[in-house]
Write a protein that holds these residues in place. Structure first.
Motif, PDB file in Angstrom:
ATOM      1  N   GLY A 130      14.888 -25.114  -8.687  1.00  0.00           N
ATOM      2  CA  GLY A 130      13.890 -24.082  -8.948  1.00  0.00           C
ATOM      3  C   GLY A 130      14.363 -22.663  -8.716  1.00  0.00           C
ATOM      4  O   GLY A 130      13.778 -21.710  -9.256  1.00  0.00           O
ATOM      5  N   TYR A 131      15.407 -22.481  -7.921  1.00  0.00           N
ATOM      6  CA  TYR A 131      15.884 -21.146  -7.589  1.00  0.00           C
ATOM      7  C   TYR A 131      16.305 -20.362  -8.837  1.00  0.00           C
ATOM      8  O   TYR A 131      15.897 -19.230  -9.056  1.00  0.00           O
ATOM      9  CB  TYR A 131      17.073 -21.238  -6.623  1.00  0.00           C
ATOM     10  CG  TYR A 131      16.698 -21.208  -5.164  1.00  0.00           C
ATOM     11  CD1 TYR A 131      15.577 -21.875  -4.705  1.00  0.00           C
ATOM     12  CD2 TYR A 131      17.491 -20.536  -4.240  1.00  0.00           C
ATOM     13  CE1 TYR A 131      15.245 -21.867  -3.358  1.00  0.00           C
ATOM     14  CE2 TYR A 131      17.175 -20.522  -2.885  1.00  0.00           C
ATOM     15  CZ  TYR A 131      16.046 -21.192  -2.447  1.00  0.00           C
ATOM     16  OH  TYR A 131      15.728 -21.172  -1.124  1.00  0.00           O
ATOM     17  N   GLU A 167       1.464 -15.080 -10.710  1.00  0.00           N
ATOM     18  CA  GLU A 167       2.587 -15.805 -11.310  1.00  0.00           C
ATOM     19  C   GLU A 167       3.900 -15.485 -10.609  1.00  0.00           C
ATOM     20  O   GLU A 167       4.695 -16.381 -10.295  1.00  0.00           O
ATOM     21  CB  GLU A 167       2.696 -15.462 -12.794  1.00  0.00           C
ATOM     22  CG  GLU A 167       3.845 -16.159 -13.501  1.00  0.00           C
ATOM     23  CD  GLU A 167       3.955 -15.754 -14.970  1.00  0.00           C
ATOM     24  OE1 GLU A 167       4.905 -16.201 -15.630  1.00  0.00           O
ATOM     25  OE2 GLU A 167       3.089 -14.977 -15.444  1.00  0.00           O
ATOM     26  N   ASN A 168       4.106 -14.198 -10.341  1.00  0.00           N
ATOM     27  CA  ASN A 168       5.377 -13.804  -9.719  1.00  0.00           C
ATOM     28  C   ASN A 168       5.421 -14.124  -8.223  1.00  0.00           C
ATOM     29  O   ASN A 168       6.494 -14.374  -7.666  1.00  0.00           O
ATOM     30  CB  ASN A 168       5.639 -12.319  -9.958  1.00  0.00           C
ATOM     31  CG  ASN A 168       5.948 -12.025 -11.413  1.00  0.00           C
ATOM     32  OD1 ASN A 168       6.545 -12.846 -12.101  1.00  0.00           O
ATOM     33  ND2 ASN A 168       5.527 -10.865 -11.902  1.00  0.00           N
ATOM     34  N   THR A 201      13.755 -15.208 -14.092  1.00  0.00           N
ATOM     35  CA  THR A 201      12.515 -14.613 -14.592  1.00  0.00           C
ATOM     36  C   THR A 201      12.187 -13.323 -13.846  1.00  0.00           C
ATOM     37  O   THR A 201      11.827 -12.305 -14.447  1.00  0.00           O
ATOM     38  CB  THR A 201      11.338 -15.599 -14.436  1.00  0.00           C
ATOM     39  OG1 THR A 201      11.625 -16.781 -15.179  1.00  0.00           O
ATOM     40  CG2 THR A 201      10.044 -14.986 -14.945  1.00  0.00           C
ATOM     41  N   LEU A 202      12.323 -13.344 -12.537  1.00  0.00           N
ATOM     42  CA  LEU A 202      12.026 -12.159 -11.735  1.00  0.00           C
ATOM     43  C   LEU A 202      12.995 -11.012 -12.022  1.00  0.00           C
ATOM     44  O   LEU A 202      12.605  -9.838 -12.058  1.00  0.00           O
ATOM     45  CB  LEU A 202      12.083 -12.516 -10.247  1.00  0.00           C
ATOM     46  CG  LEU A 202      10.972 -13.444  -9.751  1.00  0.00           C
ATOM     47  CD1 LEU A 202      11.285 -13.939  -8.344  1.00  0.00           C
ATOM     48  CD2 LEU A 202       9.618 -12.743  -9.773  1.00  0.00           C
ATOM     49  N   ALA A 249      13.479 -19.356 -11.360  1.00  0.00           N
ATOM     50  CA  ALA A 249      12.575 -18.372 -10.768  1.00  0.00           C
ATOM     51  C   ALA A 249      13.252 -17.007 -10.674  1.00  0.00           C
ATOM     52  O   ALA A 249      12.667 -15.975 -11.040  1.00  0.00           O
ATOM     53  CB  ALA A 249      12.133 -18.835  -9.381  1.00  0.00           C
ATOM     54  N   THR A 290       8.971 -19.865  -4.637  1.00  0.00           N
ATOM     55  CA  THR A 290       9.930 -20.903  -5.036  1.00  0.00           C
ATOM     56  C   THR A 290      11.347 -20.540  -4.610  1.00  0.00           C
ATOM     57  O   THR A 290      12.101 -21.392  -4.113  1.00  0.00           O
ATOM     58  CB  THR A 290       9.895 -21.111  -6.563  1.00  0.00           C
ATOM     59  OG1 THR A 290       8.600 -21.578  -6.938  1.00  0.00           O
ATOM     60  CG2 THR A 290      10.951 -22.112  -7.007  1.00  0.00           C
ATOM     61  N   SER A 311      20.009 -16.786  -8.648  1.00  0.00           N
ATOM     62  CA  SER A 311      20.174 -17.159 -10.057  1.00  0.00           C
ATOM     63  C   SER A 311      21.400 -18.037 -10.273  1.00  0.00           C
ATOM     64  O   SER A 311      21.531 -18.702 -11.297  1.00  0.00           O
ATOM     65  CB  SER A 311      20.261 -15.905 -10.933  1.00  0.00           C
ATOM     66  OG  SER A 311      21.489 -15.223 -10.729  1.00  0.00           O
ATOM     67  N   LEU A 337       6.754 -17.494  -8.082  1.00  0.00           N
ATOM     68  CA  LEU A 337       8.202 -17.529  -8.313  1.00  0.00           C
ATOM     69  C   LEU A 337       8.964 -17.061  -7.070  1.00  0.00           C
ATOM     70  O   LEU A 337      10.009 -17.625  -6.715  1.00  0.00           O
ATOM     71  CB  LEU A 337       8.554 -16.649  -9.510  1.00  0.00           C
ATOM     72  CG  LEU A 337       8.042 -17.116 -10.881  1.00  0.00           C
ATOM     73  CD1 LEU A 337       8.335 -16.064 -11.946  1.00  0.00           C
ATOM     74  CD2 LEU A 337       8.683 -18.451 -11.254  1.00  0.00           C
TER      75      LEU A 337
END
Length: 239
Positions: free
Chosen positions: A93-94, A135-136, A100-101, A97, A142, A87, A139
């Motif tokens: 993209g890290y 979806e996950n 969100t996770l 993604a 990614t 994060s 992520l």
């Protein structure tokens, strides 16, 4: 009388406290200060608890479960910390993604590794199920976090296999568990403490005052040790 935060006491700490409390009562009982009405029922429950406790400590599954639980805790924390690191990463993209996770971790229980075996299993199962949605999965890919999830799933499966073996063994054993007896013993301890409080109000004596002081010291020392242990564990699993 000082309060006891029973939820902070691990099973071994609970056993030690109960044993020492009973010893104080027996040492204080005398010809002029009869505590038989308190000691007898408490001692009876304690002996059953002690037998179950010692039997479970010798169980082959006790050490195996503890080791497997630590392994899944570490695997969970490894995935969680990896995503926290992602994060903050500048890799394309890290960050999005991982952010969100990580909301899933927060929603299902950020510190689920601190929960009891069954609660942790339930929360970990829910987490794994959500992380495996299409979806996950995208992520995780990614953020290149899929290997960390797979390690956690392997550790979770290993724990569950041992836990199910223990349940099957326990089902064939009619001995009451130490955990269940702990609740009964706790009730008896509370009855004993209440009795002492009432006696102190209506039939005060020097012997009882001394005993209450000793019990309060035992409670204070026990809770200090329990809180220190909880703090050390929390520091080791720093979020």
């Amino acid at each position: 009388m000082k309060n006891i935060a029973y939820s902070l006491l691990p099973l071994d700490g609970y056993y030690t406290f109960s044993q020492r409390f009973l010893e104080l009562l027996k040492a204080a009982s005398s010809g002029t200060f009869d505590l038989a009405a308190v000691i007898s029922p408490l001692g009876s429950v304690f002996l059953k608890f002690e037998a179950a406790y010692k039997k479970e400590r010798k169980s082959e599954y006790t050490a195996k479960l503890a080791a497997a639980d630590e392994a899944r805790d570490r695997a969970y924390l490894a995935l969680r910390h990896y995503l926290v690191a992602c994060s903050y990463a500048s890799v394309e993209g890290y960050s999005a993604a991982a952010d969100t996770l990580l909301t899933i971790f927060s929603r299902l229980g950020w510190s689920m590794q601190k929960a009891g075996y069954q609660t942790e299993s339930s929360r970990l199962g829910n987490l794994i199920a959500e992380l495996q949605t299409d979806e996950n999965v995208a992520l995780l890919t990614t953020a290149e976090a899929t290997p960390w999830l797979e390690r956690m799933m392997t550790a979770a499966d290993a724990f569950e296999a041992i836990y199910q073996q223990k349940l099957a063994t326990d089902a064939a054993d009619d001995t009451i568990s130490a955990y269940r007896l702990r609740k009964v013993l706790q009730q008896q301890i509370e009855i004993s403490l209440s009795w002492m409080d009432v006696q102190q109000q209506f039939n005060k004596s020097d012997e009882l005052t001394t005993l209450i002081g000793q019990v309060n010291e035992l409670i204070a020392n026990t809770m200090t040790a329990a809180r220190a242990s909880a703090t050390r564990k929390s520091s080791a699993e720093e979020e």
